[in-house]
Design an enzyme around this catalytic site. Structure first.
Site, mmCIF file in Angstrom:
data_model
loop_
_atom_site.group_PDB
_atom_site.id
_atom_site.type_symbol
_atom_site.label_atom_id
_atom_site.label_comp_id
_atom_site.label_asym_id
_atom_site.label_seq_id
_atom_site.Cartn_x
_atom_site.Cartn_y
_atom_site.Cartn_z
ATOM 1 C CB ALA A 179 -0.931 -0.004 1.216
ATOM 2 N NE ARG A 229 7.479 2.213 -3.402
ATOM 3 C CZ ARG A 229 7.963 1.304 -4.244
ATOM 4 N NH1 ARG A 229 7.944 1.524 -5.545
ATOM 5 N NH2 ARG A 229 8.486 0.178 -3.811
ATOM 6 C CG ASN A 287 -1.051 -4.183 -4.660
ATOM 7 O OD1 ASN A 287 -1.245 -4.108 -5.870
ATOM 8 N ND2 ASN A 287 -0.200 -3.375 -4.023
ATOM 9 C CB SER A 294 0.472 -9.689 -13.939
ATOM 10 O OG SER A 294 1.038 -9.148 -15.116
ATOM 11 C CE1 TYR A 350 5.235 -9.124 -11.412
ATOM 12 C CE2 TYR A 350 4.397 -9.387 -13.644
ATOM 13 C CZ TYR A 350 4.361 -8.745 -12.418
ATOM 14 O OH TYR A 350 3.448 -7.747 -12.191
ATOM 15 C CB ALA A 351 4.954 -15.384 -16.372
ATOM 16 C CB ALA A 392 4.865 -15.180 -9.058
ATOM 17 C CE LYS A 393 1.994 -10.203 -10.033
ATOM 18 N NZ LYS A 393 1.382 -9.671 -8.797
ATOM 19 C CB ILE A 407 -0.838 -0.018 -14.074
ATOM 20 C CG1 ILE A 407 -1.857 -1.148 -14.363
ATOM 21 C CG2 ILE A 407 -1.454 1.123 -13.262
ATOM 22 C CD1 ILE A 407 -3.064 -0.752 -15.174
#
Ligand code: NDP
Length: 248
Positions: free
Chosen positions: A15, A17, A91, A143, A156-157, A159-160, A189
């Protein structure tokens, strides 16, 4: 549409940023008490102070979400102060990009721990009182990369994409307790995370986004606020893309 929220407590990781900050601010503006978690005490502290200064209710909890023991400790502190956390928003996330052939064990494990294991630690720590109260909302931030993959982001992929499977399992496991679980899968984003990209990378991305631009943190926060509300009580186990049309 005016959303319906009862007096509820929400915890938002990451939370300090970007997307997490926007979610925390929007939930607080809608009257929720928001527990703001980030790694750095200054970032969640500043967000909680700003919410409080503008008349909202917030507290800061600096916790390394990748550390199972630290999260367990934070959950018991929080549950000693609050009867329950009604809304959990997982998040917090990082990237450590590299081509697979060069990816180190550290790059792999750090990204899995921060982006995926953290959601398990927080959910395990906070779900029990939700089950007793027969009300809960779990919102995981995935994501677009977890849906379509990305060269240089195998960690990252993974994990998401794991986050999406985790969410569907939670939705099934806790449905009888009136707890919903959903994933929001943002596209690109504008935040500190995407500020790391150079201009060439940014314009290449815009070419593959049907809406031809980056999204804003408000685009994600408004959906998170809806999923956290009373109005979303019949929505569970879903992945919602907010990605300008990237993953059709
Ligand atoms: P930012 O880099 O802007 O912010 C990340 C937040 O997560 C910070 O508050 C940071 O804490 C916190 N965080 C990171 N690691 C830890 C940790 N170990 N313990 C506690 N807190 C931690 O990211 P975004 O807002 O861009 O991203 C938010 C989420 O959305 C992430 O899960 C990301 O993967 C996902 N996402 C983002 C996209 C984008 O384009 N921006 C696209 C798709 C998904 P601190 O402030 O203390 O550093």
């Amino acid at each position: 549409m005016k959303l319906t929220h009862q007096a509820r407590i929400a915890l938002v990781t990451g939370a300090g940023r970007g997307i997490g900050k926007a979610i925390a601010e929007l939930l607080a503006a809608d009257g929720l008490t928001v527990l703001c978690v980030s790694k750095n005490p200054e970032s969640c502290g500043a967000v909680a102070d700003a919410i409080t200064a503008s008349g909202g209710k917030a507290q800061a909890y600096p916790v390394d979400v990748a550390n199972a023991e630290a999260v367990a400790q934070a959950c018991s502190t929080i549950l000693a102060q609050h009867e329950t956390v009604d809304i959990l928003i997982n998040n917090a996330g990082i990237t450590k990009d590299n081509l697979l052939i060069r990816m180190s064990d550290e790059e792999w494990h750090d990204v899995i721990a921060t982006n995926l294991s953290s959601a398990f630690y927080w959910t395990r720590g906070l779900v029990r009182p939700m089950t007793r109260k027969r009300w809960g909302r779990i919102i995981n931030i995935g994501s677009v990369v977890g849906r379509i993959g990305n060269s240089g982001q195998a960690n990252y992929a993974a994990a998401k994409a794991g986050m999406h499977g985790f969410t569907m399992s939670l939705a099934r496991e806790f449905a009888s307790r009136n707890i919903t679980a959903n994933t929001i899968a943002p596209g690109f984003i504008t935040t500190d995370m995407t500020e790391k990209l150079n201009e060439e990378q940014k314009s290449a991305i815009k070419k593959v986004v049907p809406l031809q631009r980056f999204g804003t943190t408000a685009d994600i926060a408004s959906l998170a606020n809806y999923l956290a509300s009373e109005d979303a009580g019949y929505v569970t186990g879903q992945v919602f893309s907010v990605d300008g049309g990237m993953a059709m």
